[in-house]
Design an enzyme around this catalytic site. Sequence first.
Site, PDB file in Angstrom:
ATOM      1  N   HIS A 452       0.815  -1.215   0.000  1.00 18.44           N
ATOM      2  CA  HIS A 452       0.000   0.000   0.000  1.00 18.44           C
ATOM      3  C   HIS A 452       0.852   1.271   0.000  1.00 18.44           C
ATOM      4  CE1 HIS A 452      -3.705   1.983  -0.085  1.00 18.44           C
ATOM      5  NE2 HIS A 452      -4.349   1.371   0.904  1.00 18.44           N
ATOM      6  N   ASP A 456      -2.425   1.748  -4.656  1.00 19.47           N
ATOM      7  CA  ASP A 456      -3.673   2.090  -3.975  1.00 19.47           C
ATOM      8  C   ASP A 456      -4.709   1.001  -4.196  1.00 19.47           C
ATOM      9  OD1 ASP A 456      -2.693   4.512  -3.026  1.00 19.47           O
ATOM     10  OD2 ASP A 456      -3.282   5.594  -4.847  1.00 19.47           O
TER      11      ASP A 456
END
Length: 479
Positions: A452, A456
Site C-alpha cells: 500500500h 492504492d
Amino acid sequence: MPTDVIMPQMGESIFEGTLTKWLKKPGDKVQRDEPLFEISTDKVDAEIPAPASGVLKEIKVTEGATVQVNTVVGVIDAEGAAAATTPAKPEAPRAAAAAPAPPAPSPQAEGTSRARQPQPTEAVARKGDGARPQPAPAAIEPSRPKEREAVARRAETVIEFPSAEEEQRVRSSPLVRRIAREYQVDLAQVPGTGLGGRITKEDILRFVEQHPAGAPPAVAVGGRAAPAAAPQPVPTMPATAPTPVLGELVPMSTMRKKIAEHMVASKRTSAHVHSIFEIDMTRIVKLRERERAEWEKRNGTKLTFMPFFARAVLAGIREWPIVNASVEGESIRYHANVNLGIAVALDWGLIVPVVKQAEEKNFLGLQRAITELAERARNKKLSPEDVQGGTFTITNPGPYGPLFGTPIINQPQVAILGIGGIFKTPVVKTDPEGNDYFAVAHILHVSLGYDHRVVDGAVADQFLSVVKKKLEGWDEDIG
C-alpha cells in the site's frame, strides 16, 4: 594442475551457502559437469557440477557447514594423482599408551552405551567387490527414532543395496535415494521419467506401489536365504515437507530458515493489503477439457491452468504497470519487462523461479517455460539466473484445495497474485431478456497482495478487473 572446487554465488544477494551433501567421496573419479555436491541457500537448493574431470583429491568443507561464496570446498586432481585426503582433523596421539584412559562409565551410562552400540552381524559382499566384506545395513546406527525402529525390524534381514557410487550413476535426488533405501528398492530397476532419465519422486512411489515387497531379493547368508522383507505401505509424501516424527525436535533446514527470514522481513517492510475477486472459469475449464489431449500431443508438453493466469496477469500489467514496479529507497522503479515469478512447492520448501521477459512469449511459450522451470526446480537444476530479477509473482496452491489465500509479497516486488481452487458452484445468472436463473459454474477466487506504500486499493481492484475480464471472456488462441 589441481582444480579448486568453490562455493558458487547462487544469486546476486547471496553471500553464503550450506554444503548439504557430497555426492562423491575422496578418491572417486569425477567427470566435468557431473553433479559433485549439493548446496542450500535462501534462493535455491541445487546440485553443483564438477568444474573439471579427474579425481576428487580433497574435501575441505564437511557436509552441513555454511561458508562464504567463493570458498574453496574441495580439490580435483588429475587421474593418478596423489592419494585423496579427507578434511583435516585434530592429530591423534602417536602411541596408544600416550592416550589417557577414559573414565569408567557409571552403570546407567554403561547400559545406555551397550544399548546404542550396533550388534555384530554377518557381513555381506557387494557386487563387484570380490570377497571384501561390507558391514550389513543393521550395523549403521541411525540418528532418528523412526530409522532406528526400521533397522530393528529388519535386523534379521540382510539386503544387498547398491553402493553409493552405483546410486550416483542412476540420476536421482536425495529424497528419491532416501525412499529407495527405506523401502529396499534397487534404483537401477526403476524407470525414470524426468529429464535425461532422472528418477523422480513420483517414479519411486509408483514403483514401490507396484512392488510392495521391495525390488532387491534377499541375499543368502551362511548358506540359508534371509527372510524376505514384509510388504510395507506406500509412503505418502506431502507436497511441501517430509512427514515429521511426533515428539521429535528437528532443526530448520537452511531453506526453511531463509524463507522465515524473508517472510518476516517482507511483513515488516511492506504495508500489506489484499483484494479478493471471484472469477467464473467455466469457459476456460471447458476449453481445456476439450483441447487438452490433442494440444498436449501436438505440442509435447502439459496443458495447465498456469499460462491462462500468466496471460491474464500480463494483460493487467499492460494497463496498470505500477503493480510490476519495485521500491528503491524513496523512489519507485517501473520495470520495462515483466519477469514473472512462479512459486514452485518442493518436498523441502518453496522456491520462485522466474520466466524472464514473459510479455514477449505467447501462450505455448509460457507453458513450456513454466513447465521447464518447475521440473528443474524439483530436480535441483536451477541456475542463479533462474531465481533472480522477478518483478511480479504468481503463487498457485489451488490444486491443494484452498478457497483462497493471502500471500506475502516477494520483496522487493510490490504485488503477488494468489490463485485459489476451482470449484463447481451454483450461481445466479441473467439471460438477455433480464431474467435471472441458476446455473452451475466453475468458480475461482484470486487474491492480490499489494504494497500500500505504492499501490492504492483502487488500482489493485482495477488490475484485478482486467484479470477477471481476460479469464472470463477468454478468446485467445492457445496454439
